[in-house]
Design a protein around this motif. Structure first.
Motif, mmCIF file in Angstrom:
data_model
loop_
_atom_site.group_PDB
_atom_site.id
_atom_site.type_symbol
_atom_site.label_atom_id
_atom_site.label_comp_id
_atom_site.label_asym_id
_atom_site.label_seq_id
_atom_site.Cartn_x
_atom_site.Cartn_y
_atom_site.Cartn_z
ATOM 1 N N UNK A 175 0.848 -1.236 -0.008
ATOM 2 C CA UNK A 175 0.076 -0.017 0.079
ATOM 3 C C UNK A 175 1.054 1.206 0.055
ATOM 4 N N UNK A 176 0.398 2.072 -0.899
ATOM 5 C CA UNK A 176 1.239 3.418 -1.038
ATOM 6 C C UNK A 176 0.466 4.437 -1.670
ATOM 7 N N UNK A 177 0.882 5.604 -1.363
ATOM 8 C CA UNK A 177 0.183 6.817 -2.133
ATOM 9 C C UNK A 177 1.096 7.823 -2.349
ATOM 10 N N UNK A 178 1.187 8.299 -3.786
ATOM 11 C CA UNK A 178 1.979 9.000 -4.195
ATOM 12 C C UNK A 178 1.101 10.459 -4.819
ATOM 13 N N UNK A 179 1.756 11.197 -4.812
ATOM 14 C CA UNK A 179 1.087 12.723 -5.480
ATOM 15 C C UNK A 179 1.965 12.862 -6.546
ATOM 16 N N UNK A 180 1.537 13.458 -7.752
ATOM 17 C CA UNK A 180 2.239 13.811 -8.843
ATOM 18 C C UNK A 180 1.935 15.267 -9.119
ATOM 19 N N UNK A 213 6.096 13.264 -6.617
ATOM 20 C CA UNK A 213 7.089 13.417 -7.578
ATOM 21 C C UNK A 213 6.548 14.684 -8.260
ATOM 22 N N UNK A 214 7.857 15.475 -8.470
ATOM 23 C CA UNK A 214 7.565 16.795 -9.266
ATOM 24 C C UNK A 214 8.512 16.937 -10.380
ATOM 25 N N UNK A 215 8.107 18.065 -11.069
ATOM 26 C CA UNK A 215 9.188 18.249 -12.050
ATOM 27 C C UNK A 215 8.591 19.277 -13.142
ATOM 28 N N UNK A 216 9.197 19.673 -14.307
ATOM 29 C CA UNK A 216 8.691 20.182 -15.326
ATOM 30 C C UNK A 216 7.651 19.477 -15.848
ATOM 31 N N UNK A 217 6.399 20.023 -16.570
ATOM 32 C CA UNK A 217 5.478 19.214 -17.132
ATOM 33 C C UNK A 217 6.080 17.866 -18.014
ATOM 34 N N UNK A 241 7.874 3.659 -2.849
ATOM 35 C CA UNK A 241 6.493 3.915 -3.362
ATOM 36 C C UNK A 241 6.386 4.668 -4.746
ATOM 37 N N UNK A 242 7.468 5.497 -4.855
ATOM 38 C CA UNK A 242 7.641 5.919 -6.224
ATOM 39 C C UNK A 242 7.971 4.893 -7.418
ATOM 40 N N UNK A 247 7.121 1.429 -11.916
ATOM 41 C CA UNK A 247 7.102 -0.064 -12.607
ATOM 42 C C UNK A 247 5.475 -0.462 -12.838
ATOM 43 N N UNK A 248 4.702 -0.103 -12.111
ATOM 44 C CA UNK A 248 3.132 -0.354 -12.534
ATOM 45 C C UNK A 248 2.738 0.190 -13.701
ATOM 46 N N UNK A 249 3.300 1.429 -14.036
ATOM 47 C CA UNK A 249 3.015 2.091 -15.443
ATOM 48 C C UNK A 249 3.767 1.348 -16.435
ATOM 49 N N UNK A 250 4.857 0.828 -16.198
ATOM 50 C CA UNK A 250 5.496 -0.051 -17.356
ATOM 51 C C UNK A 250 4.673 -1.189 -17.646
ATOM 52 N N UNK A 251 4.200 -1.549 -16.615
ATOM 53 C CA UNK A 251 3.180 -2.869 -17.091
ATOM 54 C C UNK A 251 1.852 -2.329 -17.781
ATOM 55 N N UNK A 252 1.430 -1.305 -17.344
ATOM 56 C CA UNK A 252 0.321 -0.725 -18.092
ATOM 57 C C UNK A 252 0.378 -0.299 -19.405
ATOM 58 N N UNK A 253 1.648 0.214 -19.691
ATOM 59 C CA UNK A 253 1.718 0.713 -20.927
ATOM 60 C C UNK A 253 2.737 -0.162 -22.202
ATOM 61 N N UNK A 254 3.149 -1.159 -21.479
ATOM 62 C CA UNK A 254 3.967 -1.965 -22.410
ATOM 63 C C UNK A 254 3.154 -2.480 -23.645
#
Length: 254
Positions: A175-180, A213-217, A241-242, A247-254
């Motif tokens: 379980x983890x919560x991450x803001x972007x 997680x933050x940065x230039x858009x 957590x980040x 890693x989950x996004x890699x699975x989603x978008x592969x």
């Protein structure tokens, strides 16, 4: 909350057109059989062909109201992959312009059953693969405008993380919560062993999170898509957590 785009439909139509042209230019800067590291097993020529094929598949969804089973997946005899891409992009833009963004349409996301889904999806499909091709060819990447990058962050989180992963039955391991955050915009992602969810929130949302997680858009956008490494964004908080989010996004978008 629905998955409607955060930028104007006409703007995304323009993006499809100019990103297709940028992809054509990038493909000519590298040999057709040049490997594309961010698309393992693909060459520059295959990336261009793929985008041209996906544009045609999207047109089919819009015109026939169902997932396509057959469409023109390859260039015609004597046609270059660049010509094939341009032809598909032009036809798709014509279909989308005739529909309008709020027209009902068959899609693979219940959160946005409109033609606008396809306009947004194809704008980012073309943009990401343009970046792939530029990186492979070793040329400087053309700028991604702030509004388009923010829309791409929104799509990556709401569609791919929040919908695609549950659709695939993929969950978090802890379980983890991450803001972007980027350019005054904020999203909250939640990962558990039961599933993944994401939502837009106000910039001053005070929900407690494990990391930010933050940065230039444009950096955040490409990081979410795995086109830039960890150094592209700033991490405040739980790096594990980040890492799970990425890693989950890699699975989603592969």
């Amino acid at each position: 909350m629905t998955g409607t785009s955060v930028v104007d439909h006409g703007r995304l139509l323009d993006v499809i057109g100019y990103e297709a042209e940028l992809l054509v230019e990038a493909s000519r800067a590298g040999a057709p059989d040049l490997a594309v590291p961010t698309c393992p097993g693909w060459t520059v020529s295959e990336v261009v062909r793929h985008v041209g094929s996906v544009h045609r598949a999207a047109s089919h969804w819009l015109l026939r109201g169902e997932a396509p089973r057959q469409w023109q997946r390859d260039p015609a005899i004597g046609q270059t992959v660049q010509g094939y891409l341009r032809e598909g992009a032009d036809a798709l833009r014509d279909v989308l312009a005739a529909c309008g963004p709020s027209a009902p349409a068959a899609t693979w996301w219940d959160g946005d059953p409109t033609a606008g889904f396809w306009c947004r999806r194809m704008a980012h499909e073309t943009t990401v693969h343009r970046i792939d091709t530029e990186q492979a060819a070793g040329v400087d990447s053309a700028e991604i405008a702030t509004d388009i990058a923010l829309d791409g962050i929104d799509e990556a989180l709401l569609l791919w993380f929040g919908h695609r992963l549950p659709m695939l039955g993929v969950t978090g391991t802890r379980a983890a919560t991450v803001a972007v955050t980027a350019a005054g915009c904020r999203w909250i992602t939640r990962m558990t062993s039961e599933g993944t969810v994401a939502r837009r929130v106000a910039a001053d949302d005070a929900e407690e999170v494990d990391a930010v997680v933050s940065g230039e858009p444009d950096h955040v956008y490409l990081w979410l898509w795995g086109r830039q490494g960890p150094g592209a964004v700033a991490v405040d908080g739980d790096e594990d957590a980040v890492g799970q989010l990425w890693a989950l996004l890699r699975l989603a978008t592969r």
